[in-house]
Design an enzyme around this catalytic site. Structure first.
Site, PDB file in Angstrom:
ATOM      1  N   GLU A  44     -22.797 -71.280 -22.016  1.00 28.18           N
ATOM      2  CA  GLU A  44     -21.468 -71.445 -21.412  1.00 28.18           C
ATOM      3  C   GLU A  44     -20.344 -71.386 -22.447  1.00 28.18           C
ATOM      4  OE1 GLU A  44     -21.053 -70.893 -18.519  1.00 28.18           O
ATOM      5  OE2 GLU A  44     -22.991 -71.322 -17.582  1.00 28.18           O
TER       6      GLU A  44
ATOM      7  N   GLU B  17     -18.979 -64.006 -15.514  1.00 29.18           N
ATOM      8  CA  GLU B  17     -20.307 -63.890 -14.909  1.00 29.18           C
ATOM      9  C   GLU B  17     -21.008 -62.617 -15.378  1.00 29.18           C
ATOM     10  OE1 GLU B  17     -21.145 -66.581 -13.712  1.00 29.18           O
ATOM     11  OE2 GLU B  17     -19.134 -67.407 -13.424  1.00 29.18           O
TER      12      GLU B  17
ATOM     13  N   MET C  36     -21.546 -67.762 -10.044  1.00 26.92           N
ATOM     14  CA  MET C  36     -22.885 -67.924 -10.600  1.00 26.92           C
ATOM     15  C   MET C  36     -23.475 -66.573 -10.976  1.00 26.92           C
ATOM     16  SD  MET C  36     -25.224 -69.994 -11.458  1.00 26.92           S
ATOM     17  CE  MET C  36     -26.667 -69.323 -12.266  1.00 26.92           C
TER      18      MET C  36
HETATM   19  N1  ARG Z   1     -23.438 -70.892 -14.642  1.00 26.95           N
HETATM   20  C1  ARG Z   1     -22.281 -70.938 -13.810  1.00 26.95           C
HETATM   21  C2  ARG Z   1     -21.152 -70.366 -14.670  1.00 26.95           C
HETATM   22  O1  ARG Z   1     -20.551 -70.997 -15.453  1.00 26.95           O
HETATM   23  C3  ARG Z   1     -21.916 -72.275 -13.316  1.00 26.95           C
HETATM   24  C4  ARG Z   1     -22.983 -73.045 -12.647  1.00 26.95           C
HETATM   25  C5  ARG Z   1     -22.489 -74.400 -12.332  1.00 26.95           C
HETATM   26  N2  ARG Z   1     -23.517 -75.194 -11.780  1.00 26.95           N
HETATM   27  C6  ARG Z   1     -23.314 -76.450 -11.428  1.00 26.95           C
HETATM   28  N3  ARG Z   1     -24.311 -77.128 -10.938  1.00 26.95           N
HETATM   29  N4  ARG Z   1     -22.161 -77.026 -11.549  1.00 26.95           N
HETATM   30  O2  ARG Z   1     -20.951 -69.232 -14.709  1.00 26.95           O
HETATM   31 ZN    ZN Z   2     -20.834 -69.640 -17.124  1.00 31.53          ZN
END
Ligand code: ARG
Ligand code: ZN
Length: 959
Positions: free
Chosen positions: A410, A388, A353
């Site tokens: 994403e 990230e 994250m």
């Molecule tokens: N933003 C994160 C990433 O792709 C993933 C977060 C996933 N959250 C979730 N609730 N599945 O880098």
């Molecule tokens: Zn991501």
């Protein structure tokens, strides 16, 4: 996972992101549910009325801040009501500044929040009444509530299970400060969303909607605020106190925080949405380094973990620095704070994250040492660290207006991490691996009732949309911009995107417009990629007129069933070249053909001599390409394609053809016969070639996987398909045994000649080809091939050696299988991530006793339903990899999985919902299996108290 995405696409495989719904079905479901629940009140307005009717009022009057009545909100959840993309409206209020004060405890944490609230704009007034302020909040005990220092009268607000509503009439006309004091229970938070306890630390996960489990807030990404944090906790248990941004102050104030406590104050100068908030507190150790940006600023880099893992952090540190350099060089993007922290957490729902300045990682995506991580793990760590880090610009500096836009950050960030990994190793290997993953996971999703556009139209639980479609297909869509605009044009578009939108929360349309405007292009038609679900098919036919020296290629696109037959044509970039039929290279170099009509013919003049078309080079669009090629043509392309992806694709197409033919024969109960000579010869040629890139060689020998094959047929017969894969593997191994043994020996000898473990591309290629050979050989289940597995296992110098040997030995029929299991278990018993590999290999093993063995695994003391990695290693691997037993004719595999979903749902709805996806394929299974699987979905649907996450997957799968 990609190797490197941050969601877990299938349980068992990590996508950063790692890692589902048909448009029509999805929308219909939304509408139907809204009707069933809200009567005639459709749309946002109706839902709001319906909600407030459910919200209980807080009973006792607050006298002082501390004495305000508490209302714990666990328990009854409102029935799931879908949110629609079309309903977007800005919030009535903005929150510009947030100060959070945490009194930390693993059993109970108190959070005091001061929110600087102001009307969003003049539109916040409707008539004379100010709009109500409706804050999100879940599982919070409210202790106090005040505005500008004055406690609120009980009549001024109401507190329900998911919200806190302050009546407009009770709000000041202009800006004001709202203070809430709440308590949460981190140790009981097994959902791992919000503030929770893992290992020896408190940590947070807020994306998508976890911040509302920490404090009351407008928990949506278009509400951006500047955050400051004060955190205090017991010094002995929590010597390290981290949050976003820069550390302002740390010290001891026992008068304020209590004996034995210490505190830290953090401030993040960049406005951010609540999903990027993070906090970590615990007994951590770390490694530290620094990086000088190209403008000369020095950034301190720290990576934290539990003490026993600090020796496994160096590789991630190197990957972080390589990522920082790459983003400067390729996109001109520099890091913007003086500090960058990463923390490794062992209980984590996803891969990692990107919280501002404080990335939180699943240990599986950051720890790497030769003895616990495989080559693939090293590649994944590098990719996820990059992913990230890249989010700092694509996600954090420019964020999403609403969650329907998730692919804005994403898809783009996956595209960027893929490009980075390609630059770090081999572009061809990376591209082939990514497309294999796309087909196995995303094409399968597209072929299921969970198909959805990369920008979904509706959701019940946002966490269900961290899908292969949003991530992987989203990245393919970004790649198509680059194909259409060229590298330089793409960069121009990125520059304009940042120039226009830095510091803002924007939409996919804003991105498309920046790409169009920067290049003076009309990209209106390209929007179809954001609105249509499913995988389109492109049919290619061609004609060569030697007399006229013209070559014409006709491309015809057919929309996927999920989008409907009348869906408008898409804008499809088709990279194309002409190869000389004598194998001497290209008659015409690569160019990008733009298919914008339903059908179009492209005619080339002055074509000399015999030619062979090379179509969809580099997999330039995420489509099914149908081109009628003979086996001989495919064999020609395997030898002479100038595009590395298409060269691999030819081998893959030939294998696919043979496998699907055998599966068909099996389904008709006909004998499978011999492996065709053309395929044997082609594989032999691949094997004995002394290729420069052994990874490419290994990939060319890799059989198409079960999921990819399944998504390319109308009706899936699981058992005949498994049998066909086994038949081809064994047939190739038997015919090529001498070559396999000799290539194995050569690679193994080369590897033995190297000094220490190194995850460079050449070393990885050597081991990859060696292990591909071993895997084939083990399919023979002969004494000498099994001995080879045991020899590699016993002499293993790194995890890659050991795991490949253990996996190969897990397929044999004799006692060596359990002997290998014991040897491997002994090596890994003290290392949770390595132990996960033991669990995964055991759960995936195709043996008659598989189901009872999986049950046994789950009764071991080291198994736990509260650790997502362990659950994925056992149950996830069983459903995603053990096809034969999962699809057993008596339905026992399905029944077992359904029970796991039910048990897990009480602990962790996000992970349970992910597991429930394994039932989404039921419609395309042959009738008997399909009915058994459907029955499990129906049973789940009837299960009382199922989470809205899991229920959404179940309901959509049944539509
Ligand atoms: N933003 C994160 C990433 O792709 C993933 C977060 C996933 N959250 C979730 N609730 N599945 O880098
Ligand atoms: Zn991501």
């Amino acid at each position: 996972m990609r190797g490197a995405r941050v969601v877990f696409g299938v349980l068992g495989a990590i996508a950063p992101c790692a890692h589902a719904h048909r448009l029509a079905g999805w929308q219909a479901s939304g509408a139907a549910r809204a009707l069933a629940i809200g009567g005639a009140l459709g749309g946002a307005h109706g839902r709001r009325l319906f909600r407030s009717a459910l919200v209980p009022r807080t009973a006792s009057p607050p006298t002082t801040m501390a004495a305000t009545a508490a209302a714990t909100t666990s328990g009854a959840e409102a029935p799931p009501v879908p949110k629609l993309r079309a309903d977007y409206a800005p919030p009535a209020y903005a929150i510009k500044k947030v100060h959070l004060d945490f009194a930390l405890g693993a059993d109970e944490t108190t959070v005091t929040a001061d929110l600087a609230v102001e009307p969003w704009d003049a539109g916040a007034r409707t008539g004379d009444a100010r709009a109500d302020l409706v804050l999100d909040g879940e599982e919070l005990t409210l202790d106090a509530l005040s505005i500008d220092g004055t406690p609120l009268e009980p009549s001024a607000y109401s507190h329900g299970p998911t919200s806190l509503t302050i009546r407009g009439a009770a709000l000041p006309a202009g800006a004001f400060t709202l203070r809430t004091v709440v308590r949460t229970k981190p140790r009981l938070n097994t959902a791992l969303s919000g503030l929770y306890y893992s290992g020896r630390m408190l940590c947070t996960q807020c994306e998508a909607e976890g911040f509302r489990r920490i404090t009351f807030f407008l928990d949506r990404p278009d509400v951006m605020a500047v955050y400051s944090v004060r955190m205090a906790g017991p010094q002995a248990a929590m010597p390290v106190l981290l949050s976003n941004g820069n550390l302002l102050k740390a010290g001891v104030d026992e008068a304020r925080d209590g004996p034995g406590s210490h505190f830290a104050e953090w401030a993040d100068p960049f406005p951010k949405p609540s999903y990027l908030f993070a906090l970590v507190a615990g007994a951590l150790q770390h490694i530290s380094s620094s990086y000088v940006t190209r403008s000369g600023r020095t950034v301190t880099l720290n990576i934290y973990s539990e003490p026993e893992s600090v020796d496994a952090l160096e590789y991630a540190m190197g990957a972080l620095k390589r990522s920082m350099r790459w983003d400067e060089e390729v996109f001109g993007l520099e890091y913007d704070l003086d500090l960058f922290n990463i923390v490794a957490v062992s209980d984590f729902n996803m891969g990692a994250m990107e919280n501002k300045g404080l990335n939180v990682f699943n240990t599986a995506c950051v720890l790497a040492r030769p003895w616990s991580a495989t080559d693939a793990d090293y590649e994944r760590v590098e990719g996820v660290v990059a992913h990230e880090y890249f989010h700092n610009w694509t996600g954090n500096r420019v964020t999403c207006r609403d969650w329907f836009q998730l692919t804005l950050k994403e898809g783009l960030t996956v595209y960027r991490d893929q490009a980075f990994s390609a630059d770090m190793s081999s572009e061809a290997v990376k591209r082939i691996s990514d497309v294999r993953m796309l087909r196995a996971r995303q094409f399968a999703e597209d072929a299921s009732p969970l198909a959805h556009p990369i920008r979904p139209e509706s959701y019940v639980a946002m966490d269900n949309f961290y899908t292969a479609t949003v991530y992987e297909k989203g990245a393919e869509v970004i790649r198509m911009y680059a194909a259409l605009l060229g590298k330089a044009g793409f960069r121009k578009g990125m520059d304009l995107y940042f120039k226009r939108h830095d510091g803002a929360a924007v939409t996919c349309d804003d991105f498309r417009k920046a790409m169009a405007d920067a290049n003076g292009r009309d990209l209106a038609q390209f929007e179809g990629w954001y609105t249509q679900p499913g995988t389109p098919t492109v049919h290619a036919t061609w004609a060569h007129d030697a007399g006229a020296r013209t070559f014409s290629l006709t491309l015809r696109q057919v929309p996927p069933a999920a989008a409907g037959a009348s869906a408008p044509p898409l804008h499809v970039p088709v990279a194309f070249a002409l190869l000389r039929a004598d194998g001497s290279g290209e008659a015409l170099g690569e160019r990008v053909l733009e298919l914008t009509e339903r059908e179009a013919t492209f005619t080339l003049n002055d074509v000399e001599g015999e030619v062979v078309p090379s179509i969809l080079r580099g997999f330039s669009a995420p489509v099914h390409l149908v081109a009628q090629r003979t086996d001989a043509e495919l064999a020609f392309l395997m030898a002479h394609e100038t595009d590395a992806f298409n060269r691999w694709e030819a081998a893959n197409a030939l294998m696919t053809r043979v496998l699907l033919g055998a599966a068909d024969a099996g389904a008709r109960r006909e004998p499978l016969g011999e492996v065709p000579a053309v395929l044997l010869d082609a594989c032999r040629a691949t094997l004995v070639e002394r290729a420069a890139d052994r990874s490419l060689q290994a990939l060319a020998l890799a059989l198409p996987d079960f999921d990819t094959l399944s998504s390319s047929v109308e009706v899936v017969h699981p058992q005949p398909l498994c049998a066909a894969i086994g038949w081809l593997k064994k047939g190739l191994a038997a015919a090529l045994k001498p070559e396999l043994l000799s290539v194995y020996a050569q690679c193994a000898a080369d590897d033995a000649a190297t000094a220490a473990y190194s995850p460079d591309a050449e070393s990885i290629g050597r081991r990859r080809l060696r292990d591909a050979c071993l895997s084939y050989l083990s399919a023979l289940d002969e004494a000498d091939t099994t001995a080879l597995c045991m020899q590699q296992l016993k002499g293993a110098r790194c995890m890659t050696d050991a795991l490949a040997a253990f996996s190969a030995a897990s397929r044999v029929s004799g006692p060596a299988r359990l002997e290998a299991s014991a040897i491997f278990a002994d090596k890994v018993k003290d290392d949770p991530l390595a132990l996960d590999k033991w669990y995964r290999t055991r759960a995936a093993a195709d043996v008659p006793s598989a189901l009872s063995e999986v049950r046994e695994l789950m009764s071991l003391p080291s198994f736990s339903l509260t650790n997502p990695n362990r659950v994925r290693a056992v149950v996830g691997a069983f459903t995603a990899l053990n096809h034969k037993t999962f699809h057993k004719e008596d339905g026992s595999g399905y029944a077992f999985t359904a029970q796991c979903v039910i048990d897990l749902d009480k602990i962790n709805p996000q992970v349970a919902a992910r597991l429930a996806r394994s039932f989404s394929a039921w419609r395309r299974l042959e009738p008997a299996s399909g009915a058994l699987m459907k029955a499990q979905l129906e049973q789940l649907q009837r299960t009382p108290g199922l989470s809205r996450n899991t229920l959404e997957i179940v309901n959509t799968s049944l539509q």
